[in-house]
Write a protein that holds these residues in place. Structure first.
Motif, mmCIF file in Angstrom:
data_model
loop_
_atom_site.group_PDB
_atom_site.id
_atom_site.type_symbol
_atom_site.label_atom_id
_atom_site.label_comp_id
_atom_site.label_asym_id
_atom_site.label_seq_id
_atom_site.Cartn_x
_atom_site.Cartn_y
_atom_site.Cartn_z
ATOM 1 N N UNK A 133 0.859 -1.176 0.000
ATOM 2 C CA UNK A 133 0.000 0.000 0.000
ATOM 3 C C UNK A 133 0.902 1.234 0.000
ATOM 4 N N UNK A 134 0.726 2.112 -1.007
ATOM 5 C CA UNK A 134 1.466 3.374 -1.045
ATOM 6 C C UNK A 134 0.475 4.495 -1.305
ATOM 7 N N UNK A 135 0.984 5.716 -1.411
ATOM 8 C CA UNK A 135 0.122 6.869 -1.697
ATOM 9 C C UNK A 135 -0.384 6.853 -3.135
ATOM 10 N N UNK A 136 0.270 6.108 -4.020
ATOM 11 C CA UNK A 136 -0.092 6.134 -5.436
ATOM 12 C C UNK A 136 -0.724 4.841 -5.944
ATOM 13 N N UNK A 137 -0.536 3.717 -5.241
ATOM 14 C CA UNK A 137 -1.061 2.459 -5.758
ATOM 15 C C UNK A 137 -1.200 1.393 -4.674
ATOM 16 N N UNK A 138 -1.951 0.355 -5.034
ATOM 17 C CA UNK A 138 -2.072 -0.869 -4.243
ATOM 18 C C UNK A 138 -1.506 -2.010 -5.073
ATOM 19 N N UNK A 139 -0.891 -2.976 -4.416
ATOM 20 C CA UNK A 139 -0.456 -4.197 -5.085
ATOM 21 C C UNK A 139 -1.239 -5.346 -4.460
ATOM 22 N N UNK A 140 -1.975 -6.081 -5.315
ATOM 23 C CA UNK A 140 -2.817 -7.184 -4.864
ATOM 24 C C UNK A 140 -2.318 -8.489 -5.478
ATOM 25 N N UNK A 141 -2.358 -9.564 -4.715
ATOM 26 C CA UNK A 141 -1.981 -10.886 -5.205
ATOM 27 C C UNK A 141 -3.259 -11.674 -5.449
ATOM 28 N N UNK A 142 -3.478 -12.074 -6.698
ATOM 29 C CA UNK A 142 -4.631 -12.897 -7.065
ATOM 30 C C UNK A 142 -4.142 -14.342 -7.154
ATOM 31 N N UNK A 143 -4.241 -15.067 -6.055
ATOM 32 C CA UNK A 143 -3.678 -16.412 -5.987
ATOM 33 C C UNK A 143 -4.344 -17.375 -6.952
ATOM 34 N N UNK A 144 -5.664 -17.264 -7.147
ATOM 35 C CA UNK A 144 -6.361 -18.208 -8.022
ATOM 36 C C UNK A 144 -5.916 -18.072 -9.470
ATOM 37 N N UNK A 145 -5.471 -16.869 -9.863
ATOM 38 C CA UNK A 145 -5.004 -16.655 -11.223
ATOM 39 C C UNK A 145 -3.477 -16.692 -11.324
ATOM 40 N N UNK A 146 -2.828 -16.708 -10.167
ATOM 41 C CA UNK A 146 -1.373 -16.744 -10.157
ATOM 42 C C UNK A 146 -0.742 -15.470 -10.678
ATOM 43 N N UNK A 147 -1.333 -14.321 -10.325
ATOM 44 C CA UNK A 147 -0.754 -13.070 -10.820
ATOM 45 C C UNK A 147 -0.813 -11.983 -9.745
ATOM 46 N N UNK A 148 -0.054 -10.930 -9.998
ATOM 47 C CA UNK A 148 -0.013 -9.779 -9.101
ATOM 48 C C UNK A 148 -0.625 -8.603 -9.856
ATOM 49 N N UNK A 149 -1.520 -7.876 -9.222
ATOM 50 C CA UNK A 149 -2.246 -6.769 -9.829
ATOM 51 C C UNK A 149 -1.816 -5.475 -9.147
ATOM 52 N N UNK A 150 -1.311 -4.534 -9.919
ATOM 53 C CA UNK A 150 -0.917 -3.224 -9.396
ATOM 54 C C UNK A 150 -1.971 -2.216 -9.837
ATOM 55 N N UNK A 151 -2.648 -1.596 -8.855
ATOM 56 C CA UNK A 151 -3.724 -0.655 -9.167
ATOM 57 C C UNK A 151 -3.302 0.745 -8.775
ATOM 58 N N UNK A 152 -3.328 1.654 -9.751
ATOM 59 C CA UNK A 152 -2.998 3.051 -9.494
ATOM 60 C C UNK A 152 -4.185 3.750 -8.855
ATOM 61 N N UNK A 153 -3.897 4.652 -7.963
ATOM 62 C CA UNK A 153 -4.955 5.491 -7.378
ATOM 63 C C UNK A 153 -5.087 6.734 -8.225
ATOM 64 N N UNK A 154 -6.337 7.172 -8.430
ATOM 65 C CA UNK A 154 -6.559 8.392 -9.236
ATOM 66 C C UNK A 154 -6.536 9.604 -8.337
#
Length: 154
Positions: A133-154
């Protein structure tokens, strides 16, 4: 029918997909738009999401039909068998790349290690674990898909 992964010559993904469609084979080559810069201009071009891979859906008995297309090298194998991609995974990729969806993501205050369920966007109904968790984005781990999702905050 199963979805299989066909390995192509480098930079032949779109050509192979077009040839397969012309032969009546159901195929999917996910494309993304990127801005490429040359010395004199910038241009938006569509490039494959997965380099050298095209997904094909056909009966197991007709798998050799893809080798009639120029540019096809081989099937991708997993544990000694042709790799099979589930319909749900293909649909998630299609949904994720569909620009008409206008996926809005709302961000609440999460802490590292929180387990959440995404309720909108291309990954709706997927469980994720907050990794960063940062001021600009979240990093989420989607275990069922085996990937990491980086979401930018607007």
């Amino acid at each position: 029918m199963n979805w299989y992964v066909v390995y192509t010559k480098p930079k032949w993904e779109k050509k192979v997909a077009e040839q397969l469609r012309d032969k009546g084979v159901e195929c999917y080559c996910p494309l993304i738009t990127q801005v490429r810069q040359w010395s004199d201009r910038k241009k938006k071009v569509e490039v494959p999401l997965f380099n050298s891979y095209v997904f094909v859906q056909l009966p197991d008995s007709e798998r050799n039909a893809v080798f009639q297309s120029v540019g096809v090298v081989r099937y991708l194998f997993w544990l000694g068998k042709p790799a099979i991609v589930r319909d749900e995974e293909i649909n998630i990729i299609k949904k994720w790349l569909d620009p008409s969806k206008g996926n809005d993501i709302s961000v609440l205050s999460f802490q590292i290690g929180d387990s959440i369920q995404l309720d909108s966007g291309p990954f709706s109904n997927q469980k994720a674990i907050v990794q960063e968790v940062t001021n600009t984005h979240y990093v989420l781990v989607l275990e069922s898909l085996g990937c990491v999702l980086k979401m930018k905050l607007k």
